[in-house]
Design a protein around this motif. Sequence first.
Motif, PDB file in Angstrom:
ATOM      1  N   LEU A   1       0.814  -1.146  -0.057  1.00 38.75           N
ATOM      2  CA  LEU A   1      -0.107  -0.027   0.163  1.00 38.75           C
ATOM      3  C   LEU A   1       0.867   1.194  -0.057  1.00 38.75           C
ATOM      4  CD1 LEU A   1      -2.864   1.417   0.276  1.00 38.75           C
ATOM      5  CD2 LEU A   1      -2.627   1.092   2.489  1.00 38.75           C
ATOM      6  N   LEU A   2       1.905   1.178   0.798  1.00 30.01           N
ATOM      7  CA  LEU A   2       2.909   2.353   0.750  1.00 30.01           C
ATOM      8  C   LEU A   2       3.400   2.502  -0.532  1.00 30.01           C
ATOM      9  CD1 LEU A   2       4.609   4.568   2.281  1.00 30.01           C
ATOM     10  CD2 LEU A   2       6.351   2.759   2.517  1.00 30.01           C
ATOM     11  N   ILE A   3       3.831   1.631  -1.155  1.00 26.52           N
ATOM     12  CA  ILE A   3       4.313   1.719  -2.651  1.00 26.52           C
ATOM     13  C   ILE A   3       3.586   2.098  -3.615  1.00 26.52           C
ATOM     14  CG2 ILE A   3       5.662   0.339  -4.436  1.00 26.52           C
ATOM     15  CD1 ILE A   3       6.889  -1.468  -2.407  1.00 26.52           C
ATOM     16  N   ALA A   4       2.554   1.775  -3.421  1.00 22.58           N
ATOM     17  CA  ALA A   4       1.263   1.908  -4.615  1.00 22.58           C
ATOM     18  C   ALA A   4       0.889   3.453  -4.295  1.00 22.58           C
ATOM     19  CB  ALA A   4       0.055   1.388  -4.266  1.00 22.58           C
ATOM     20  N   SER A   5       0.900   4.216  -2.994  1.00 25.94           N
ATOM     21  CA  SER A   5       0.413   5.171  -2.746  1.00 25.94           C
ATOM     22  C   SER A   5       1.481   6.376  -3.165  1.00 25.94           C
ATOM     23  CB  SER A   5       0.018   5.591  -1.154  1.00 25.94           C
ATOM     24  OG  SER A   5      -0.952   4.800  -0.917  1.00 25.94           O
ATOM     25  N   VAL A   6       2.722   5.748  -2.668  1.00 27.47           N
ATOM     26  CA  VAL A   6       3.945   6.713  -3.150  1.00 27.47           C
ATOM     27  C   VAL A   6       4.006   6.895  -4.829  1.00 27.47           C
ATOM     28  CG1 VAL A   6       6.267   7.056  -2.935  1.00 27.47           C
ATOM     29  CG2 VAL A   6       5.190   6.384  -0.932  1.00 27.47           C
ATOM     30  N   SER A   7       3.799   5.873  -5.172  1.00 35.86           N
ATOM     31  CA  SER A   7       3.961   6.020  -6.870  1.00 35.86           C
ATOM     32  C   SER A   7       2.937   6.710  -7.345  1.00 35.86           C
ATOM     33  CB  SER A   7       4.137   4.716  -7.360  1.00 35.86           C
ATOM     34  OG  SER A   7       3.035   4.044  -7.222  1.00 35.86           O
TER      35      SER A   7
ATOM     36  N   PRO B   1      -0.374   1.970  -9.290  1.00 38.03           N
ATOM     37  CA  PRO B   1      -0.210   3.371  -8.332  1.00 38.03           C
ATOM     38  C   PRO B   1      -1.625   3.871  -8.078  1.00 38.03           C
ATOM     39  CG  PRO B   1       1.078   3.423 -10.460  1.00 38.03           C
ATOM     40  CD  PRO B   1       0.152   2.120 -10.484  1.00 38.03           C
ATOM     41  N   THR B   2      -1.736   4.191  -6.692  1.00 41.41           N
ATOM     42  CA  THR B   2      -3.162   4.792  -6.237  1.00 41.41           C
ATOM     43  C   THR B   2      -2.748   6.158  -5.835  1.00 41.41           C
ATOM     44  OG1 THR B   2      -2.843   3.850  -4.211  1.00 41.41           O
ATOM     45  CG2 THR B   2      -3.971   2.561  -5.928  1.00 41.41           C
TER      46      THR B   2
END
Length: 532
Positions: free
Chosen positions: A103-109, A238-239
């Motif tokens: 979730l962190l990676i998706a949000s940051v991207s 990405p989100t």
Amino acid sequence: MSEPMPEPNSELKPEARSEARPKTSLVKSSSIVSIMTLLSRVLGLVRDVVVAQYFGARADAFFVAFKIPNFLRRLFAEGAFSVAFVPVLSEYKSQRSVAEVKLLIASVSGVLGLALFLVTILALLLAPWLPYVFAPGFSGDAEKFALTGNLLRITFPYLLFISLTAFAGSILNAYGRFAIPAFTPVLLNVCLIFSTLVMTSWFIEPLYALAWGVFMAGALQLLFQLPFIARLGLLVRPTYQPKQEGVGRILKLMGPALFGVSVSQINLLLDTLLASFLEPGSVSWLYYSDRLNNLPLGIFAIAIGVVILPALSKKHAENNSNHFAQTLDWAARMIFLLALPAALALVVLATPLMATIFFHGEITPYDIGKMTLSLQAYGIGLFAFMLIKVLAPGYYARQDTKTPVKIGIQAMVVNMVLNLALVGPFQHAGLALATSLSAFFNAYMLYRGLKATGHYKAQPGWLGFAFKVLIANVALFVVMYFMMGDAQQWLEWGTWQRIGWMSAIVGAGIGVYFVTLVVFGLRPRHLKGARF
């Protein structure tokens, strides 16, 4: 990026589990990064030789057009972003679930990608006026000024591509995959060599070929890293979730880090700005000198800094203050061991190095003389440049970005004052010397802060270690001085004669340096770092 968001109880693939991998020593990891970086930097020198042969000192417009997105890349992507993202990701990796990591990676991207896209669009709209900010001296030459703006339209999307590449590389570094991010810059050099040798004939103005080479390199580097992210099971969609807890912390850390990690890049940009008012060719002379100065900086200091940041972040998350201090001390010793001989070589062998690498095609003996002066000025500060790269992670690993920003602002002020004081009597070399002197101030302030808080503690044996290194540098100086001979003869020799004799000097120097260290009692076991 196609993988859906994971269920809360899903797990990473076995490759991504840090506990499934044997611990790796800092020396081994640094060596891997150094080897890959060496390959990249050697190709970078080949690239610069090719560009210099085709364009000489006439490529000022391209260097400015490339320096702007490249500066922002170092400032935001590899600078402020990486030092904010890696510690937070390391903490998530150690203390949170796999679902939260994804979730962190998706949000940051998502947040990073949107921000970069908007910045790129804005820059493309403002491209005709940006040279007023970064190279105002070009305004007196309408043709060069317009060309710089046109080139910038092509090169600026590189910021979008390479920033996302740095994001992917930060993930790989956090999971101990250092080789791939270190190898990726090779692709930039390959693209620019190809564009110079092949694409220049496609354009009325050959510099456009270099600009398109930069554009292609940015896209290729990003695509190259994605499969390795997928192998870790971390290639998520990405989100846009700017309120996600980790994103908020990263953004909060990034603000101060903009100055703290990238002061040297800001100083170099100020050098370019002032150099645009000086003698034509000054921007190119500084560029070529800085490129050669960056060879040991990238091979050794940046490699060590990249490796110790996740290691320090992990030790801080585990509240292991003793190992934290020991890791920093190991890094400082490695810099002392490697930076002093590299700096000595740049200063003593400045003319032979510049003649061997760049005295071809459009480069003249006058250019070599000017490039020698700025290389010697940068070489004086190499030790400080390298030390900054390993001291700064001591703050960022603890998610302290406020202290470096204070030091960074002070160093910028020092640099600007020295620029104004030295540019008159020493011209472009004065700008390089000011950057070097301000780097010593920056490094000292970082060291003093770490020592005052107890996060850096000199380990036993420093006095004997320093004595051995200094004696080895004296032996190195003697060998280089007597083998170098008259600097003027290097301009009279043929290319292969210069290459052959320079190879002999480098080989003899390396041999004498390390043999002297061994004779005085230094052994490989004394250089082993901790395992992480």
